[in-house]
Enzyme design. Structure first.
Site, PDB file in Angstrom:
ATOM      1  CD  GLU A   1      45.792  45.536  34.432  1.00 37.46           C
ATOM      2  OE1 GLU A   1      45.200  44.566  33.905  1.00 37.46           O
ATOM      3  OE2 GLU A   1      45.244  46.569  34.820  1.00 37.46           O
TER       4      GLU A   1
ATOM      5  CB  CYS B   1      41.881  43.307  33.395  1.00 35.78           C
ATOM      6  SG  CYS B   1      42.152  44.835  32.583  1.00 35.78           S
TER       7      CYS B   1
HETATM    8  C1  UN1 Z   1      41.042  46.255  35.410  1.00 39.44           C
HETATM    9  O1  UN1 Z   1      40.088  45.609  35.021  1.00 39.44           O
HETATM   10  O2  UN1 Z   1      41.841  46.801  34.619  1.00 39.44           O
HETATM   11  O3  UN1 Z   1      40.391  43.562  40.611  1.00 39.44           O
HETATM   12  C2  UN1 Z   1      41.318  46.520  36.834  1.00 39.44           C
HETATM   13  C3  UN1 Z   1      39.527  44.253  40.041  1.00 39.44           C
HETATM   14  C4  UN1 Z   1      39.634  45.757  40.172  1.00 39.44           C
HETATM   15  C5  UN1 Z   1      40.603  46.294  39.179  1.00 39.44           C
HETATM   16  C6  UN1 Z   1      40.403  45.828  37.779  1.00 39.44           C
HETATM   17  N1  UN1 Z   1      40.056  46.086  41.493  1.00 39.44           N
HETATM   18  O4  UN1 Z   1      38.594  43.778  39.418  1.00 39.44           O
END
Ligand code: UN1
Length: 509
Positions: A264, A298
């Site tokens: 990821e 992310c």
């Molecule tokens: C991340 O930033 O690694 O969709 C995960 C989202 C959160 C998870 C982010 N539920 O922004």
């Protein structure tokens, strides 16, 4: 008692904590202390003694020894233990949410949201523990039965990032546990305390059940502990969240030994706003996605494509709204944006803005430092053009690049032109634009939304992205399959031995 002292006490944390655990904390031989720093003040909250290779060795040995018994426990019984973990997290939700805010710097409401994401993940995994299905196939041979089944994999390595210090562990851990795997968690060195707190919660639950060695922790440097894990044949799967560069190394290293990885990695998420969009919805979604978590998800919004018909009006509203973003102590009521995680992140933010200027971008809002202790920056809007190389990189900071476009095709092509492929969204009232965005010639990302921002996904869907985001899927849907090994079984209950594809191979006796 200060706020911090109360949180530490409620979560069983000390001023100095051991950094490795197999259900029992391992007393370190070396004393390499890692400070947990509150990014809102720059002050140390508490410390962790880093695990060395010897500690890693102890942890992996226990995880490996525990696996044979754990895998033979019926999955619904493992689910029952994960249910108890969800209950324990509910009890500690406030304290753990506060600690996430203290150590990572996201606002309290998002800290609570992160713990809720762990709880949701446990609930989901409990149900999943009765649904590890494999299909039955119809055999081409008479009186033969074919089916697929799933077996536990072994020890799963979980390497998580600072920005979701506990939720991403739960995505992996809840599934790995019901799938019959044991695991070793290596959290980010920026967020060791939340990991120790979660391990304490796991230890309590597992002690009550008389089991240990399923949920294990090693807090140590990537160079030694992380690298050893990547090369360790006893760890058949490494789930890694982090940068694309590091992810490439994880993929190569694990693949060389035929280990598996779930990756990821970086995103470069975008929203397209069509002329028929509901602009008030778009505005709110853009704000949360670009400024929430100080742009350190992310899934954070990095690129915004505005149709020329709505660009000026929406940009004016966005500029005004940025002026009302309250920046400060993430635990204070009414604050919407906390600090970046550390000084290096602040420097990366300003380095990106230097490139913006070099490459002909115009800073419309923000761009400056914030005069207070800790690692704060102003949320920034940049008027960008497609030739700007910097807009192709993921900078983990609240910088939003805004582009104008005139046709949907043009927007779609620009949208898909970057190397990353995590999250994406279109704002439109047109069924045609929405369906085109979701079609094979639409968004090339792992997550594609209509009239919803790029961040804040629910756990029920599979989470992950394409291209340099790494292709991994975690959390909901059938993401559990990555934590198991697949087996195709064919049973002959006839008195003959027919060969598949009609092959004959008869020996004269
Ligand atoms: C991340 O930033 O690694 O969709 C995960 C989202 C959160 C998870 C982010 N539920 O922004």
């Amino acid at each position: 008692m200060s706020d911090i002292a109360t949180v530490l006490r409620d979560l069983g944390l000390k001023e100095i904590n051991p950094g490795a655990c197999t259900g029992r904390w391992i007393e370190p031989t070396e004393h390499k202390v890692l400070a947990s720093v509150n990014p809102a003040t720059g002050e140390t909250i508490a410390s962790v003694i880093q695990a060395d290779k010897a500690a890693y060795e102890k942890v992996v040995a226990i995880a490996h020894e525990t696996f044979p018994a754990w895998r033979m426990m019926p999955a619904p019984q493992r689910g029952e233990i994960v249910r108890q973990l969800g209950e324990a997290l509910r009890e500690k939700k406030d304290a753990l949410g506060r600690l996430v805010a203290l150590e990572m710097g996201k606002i309290y409401s998002e800290g609570l949201g992160e713990v809720q994401e762990m709880i949701d993940m446990c609930d989901f995994a409990v149900g999943m523990s009765r649904q590890l299905y494999g299909p039955n196939m119809t055999s081409e041979r008479p009186r033969h039965r074919m089916y697929e089944q799933w077996h536990p994999l072994g020890v799963v390595g979980i390497i998580s990032a600072f920005n979701f210090p506990v939720a991403v562990w739960a995505w992996n851990a809840a599934l790995a546990a019901i799938c019959g795997d044991t695991m070793i968690w290596k959290p980010s060195s920026s967020t060791p305390l939340t990991a120790v707190a979660v391990q304490n919660i796991c230890n309590d639950v597992m002690d009550r059940n008389g089991i240990s060695g399923v949920f294990n922790l090693v807090i140590g440097p990537g160079r030694t502990v992380g690298e050893t894990m990547l090369n360790d044949k006893r760890v058949p799967l490494v789930s890694f969240t982090g940068s694309t560069n590091m992810g490439r190394h994880v993929a190569e290293t694990t693949a060389r030994r035929f280990g598996r990885s779930i990756l990821e990695l970086g995103g470069n998420n975008a929203i397209i706003v069509e002329p028929d969009a509901k602009l008030d919805l778009a505005l709110r979604a853009i704000l949360f996605a670009a400024v929430g978590t100080a742009g350190q998800r992310c899934t954070s919004l990095r690129r915004l494509f505005l149709h020329t018909d709505v660009a000026e009006g929406l940009l004016a509203k966005l500029t005004k709204a940025y002026g009302s973003i309250t920046i400060g102590d993430p635990l204070e009521d009414g604050i919407l944006m906390g600090p970046l995680v550390n000084q290096a992140a602040v420097e990366a933010h300003f380095a990106a803005l230097d490139k913006v200027k070099e490459q002909g971008g115009e800073i419309l809002v923000g761009g400056g430092p914030v005069d207070r202790p800790g690692f704060f920056v102003e949320p920034t809007i940049v008027k960008a053009h497609p030739g700007m190389e910097i807009t192709r990189d993921e900078t983990f900071a609240p910088i939003l690049y805004v582009f104008e476009y005139s046709t949907f095709d043009e927007a779609m092509a620009l949208h898909n032109s970057v190397d990353q492929g995590l999250s994406s969204a279109v704002f439109t009232s047109s069924m045609y634009s929405a369906e085109r965005f979701l079609s094979h010639e639409g968004s090339d990302c792992g997550i594609a939304n209509v009239n919803i921002g790029t961040s804040g996904a629910e756990i029920g869907g599979a989470f992950g992205g394409e291209k340099e985001t790494g292709g991994g899927r975690e959390a909901g849907s059938d993401a559990w399959k990555a934590y198991m090994r697949r087996q195709t079984c064919t049973i002959n209950w006839s008195t003959e031995l027919p060969l598949a594809q009609g092959v004959s191979f008869d020996v004269d006796e």
